[in-house]
Enzyme design. Structure first.
Site, PDB file in Angstrom:
ATOM      1  N   LYS A 184       0.775  -1.166   0.119  1.00  0.00           N
ATOM      2  CA  LYS A 184       0.017  -0.073   0.000  1.00  0.00           C
ATOM      3  C   LYS A 184       0.901   1.198   0.065  1.00  0.00           C
ATOM      4  O   LYS A 184       1.573   1.375   0.833  1.00  0.00           O
ATOM      5  CB  LYS A 184      -1.088  -0.170   1.148  1.00  0.00           C
ATOM      6  CG  LYS A 184      -1.675   1.211   1.551  1.00  0.00           C
ATOM      7  CD  LYS A 184      -2.925   1.301   0.713  1.00  0.00           C
ATOM      8  CE  LYS A 184      -3.762   2.513   0.603  1.00  0.00           C
ATOM      9  NZ  LYS A 184      -4.289   2.457   2.194  1.00  0.00           N
ATOM     10  N   ASP A 317     -13.523   1.250   4.010  1.00  0.00           N
ATOM     11  CA  ASP A 317     -12.368   2.124   4.704  1.00  0.00           C
ATOM     12  C   ASP A 317     -13.055   2.765   5.909  1.00  0.00           C
ATOM     13  O   ASP A 317     -12.748   3.733   6.180  1.00  0.00           O
ATOM     14  CB  ASP A 317     -12.242   3.047   3.633  1.00  0.00           C
ATOM     15  CG  ASP A 317     -10.687   3.999   4.116  1.00  0.00           C
ATOM     16  OD1 ASP A 317     -10.012   3.248   4.680  1.00  0.00           O
ATOM     17  OD2 ASP A 317     -10.568   5.024   3.822  1.00  0.00           O
TER      18      ASP A 317
END
Ligand code: ZN
Ligand code: ZN
Length: 406
Positions: A184, A317
């Protein structure tokens, strides 16, 4: 251990068609489907009486360690305390029908192993370890008056800071060493970080390319957090496989997504939830004020990408106490997409992104026996997926019923 579901309407997500029949699971996999299947000795048989059955859901953007919306505070919490929270967060996800999740920074091999060994209830966990951030970037949680970094590998923060091509390579290699499923990178500012701006770009192109090169060398890929077209486009040009959020994309972004076979993972529900409840759950005021900038734009971006045929994947998220809204993303997306397309984002498309095609997000023989028995047809009424506490009758994971509604 064998499980037989009788009289189901089995959804083929690819075609959008239901087939009437039975489905038998054995050793964690879908063993066979068809009419009038026989049940070997010791098989648990459930007559679902015509209920709709869909593959277990995949959420490709979660943070299972985000016990608070104040992500900076994780650094000063005991890792064992955060793990206790993570176990609860993961159990909640499983109960909502998410049988696989991709963690987009924070979770490590310990949590993934604990789930795989059955020590904690939760979805199969695809983890990336700590997200890579530049100094002053989206995972640099120091306040302006703080100088010292605690980069201790066991601290529960969600990111690590790396500046310069060599440092980015080392950080990526280190996460890959620990078994990261993807790398990420924070390629733009964000909502939950204290010192950056949403409209900043982060990392040089050379640094982004270095991360991509290291991931690809290990047959992995990079997921990039990015909001604005400027940030999204340079991340795509550097070769990232998925763009997270992407609320402010433009026509060039759409072209780049299509040309690179890249995936967009919108996370609309987090802005919806942050707006509603963020401050209650510890989101600092300065972060809360950034939410408006990205909320409305997100739906517009989704519609634009969907119309152009960009591969879209389900993401949420959510942070802290807002995790319970995980399924509301279905309803938000259904404002601009057909239910079958929203469901594809959470099954076949998410499986493609994560390299699980044929393994997850499908009821095909040989796939992991992860599936949901529903009250109602989600292709007619997205509420069937958006309100799992009322509409999901059973969650089956690896051929075992793990949740049943009362
Ligand atoms: Zn992000
Ligand atoms: Zn995130």
């Amino acid at each position: 251990m064998s499980l037989l579901l009788r009289n189901a309407l089995l959804l083929d997500v690819t075609t959008g068609e239901y087939t009437e029949g039975d489905l038998r699971c054995a050793e964690g996999r879908v063993a066979e489907t068809g009419r009038g299947l026989s049940a070997p000795d010791g098989t648990r048989v459930i007559d679902v009486a015509g209920a709709h059955v869909v593959p277990g859901l995949i959420d490709a953007h979660v943070h299972v360690t985000a016990s608070s919306a104040d992500l900076g505070s994780l650094r000063s919490m005991s890792p064992s305390y955060v793990t206790a929270h993570s176990a609860r967060i993961m159990g909640g996800m499983l109960d909502r029908g998410f049988t696989t999740v991709r963690d987009c920074s924070g979770a490590d091999f310990g949590l993934a192993d604990a789930q795989a060994e059955g020590l904690i209830r939760g979805p199969r966990l695809l983890f990336c370890g700590k997200g890579l951030s530049q100094t002053g970037g989206h995972s640099d949680f120091r306040g302006r008056g703080e100088q010292v970094h605690d980069e201790h590998p066991c601290c529960a923060g969600i990111g690590r800071v790396a500046d310069g091509v060599d440092a980015v390579r080392v950080a990526a290699r280190d996460e890959l060493r620990k078994g990261a499923h993807h790398i990420k990178v924070m390629a733009s500012g964000g909502v939950a970080s204290p010192t950056d701006r949403i409209d900043s770009t982060q990392f040089s192109t050379e640094e982004l390319r270095a991360a991509v090169e290291e991931a690809e060398a290990a047959n992995r890929y990079v997921a990039a957090h990015a909001y604005t077209a400027r940030a999204v486009n340079r991340a795509l040009e550097a070769g990232v496989r998925s763009v997270e959020h992407g609320n402010l994309i433009d026509d060039t972004s759409v072209e780049l997504f299509l040309r690179n076979d890249a995936y967009l993972v919108p996370t609309l529900v987090t802005y919806w939830a942050l707006k509603e409840e963020g401050r209650e759950f510890g989101l600092p005021e300065r972060s809360w004020r950034k939410v408006d900038e990205v909320l409305e734009a997100g739906l517009v971006a989704l519609e634009r990408a969907a119309r152009a045929g960009v591969r879209l994947v389900y993401g949420t998220d959510l942070l802290g106490g807002m995790h319970r809204h995980q399924s509301h993303e279905f309803r938000l997306r259904a404002e601009v997409q057909r239910p079958i397309d929203v469901l594809r984002a959470a099954t076949t498309s998410a499986a493609e992104l994560t390299g699980l095609t044929g393994e997850a997000g499908t009821l095909a023989v040989g796939a992991h026996a992860d599936l949901l028995v529903l009250d109602g047809d989600p292709l007619e009424d997205i509420g069937v997926l958006a309100e799992p506490d009322k509409r999901v009758r059973h969650v089956v994971q690896a051929g075992v019923v793990v949740t049943s509604s009362p």
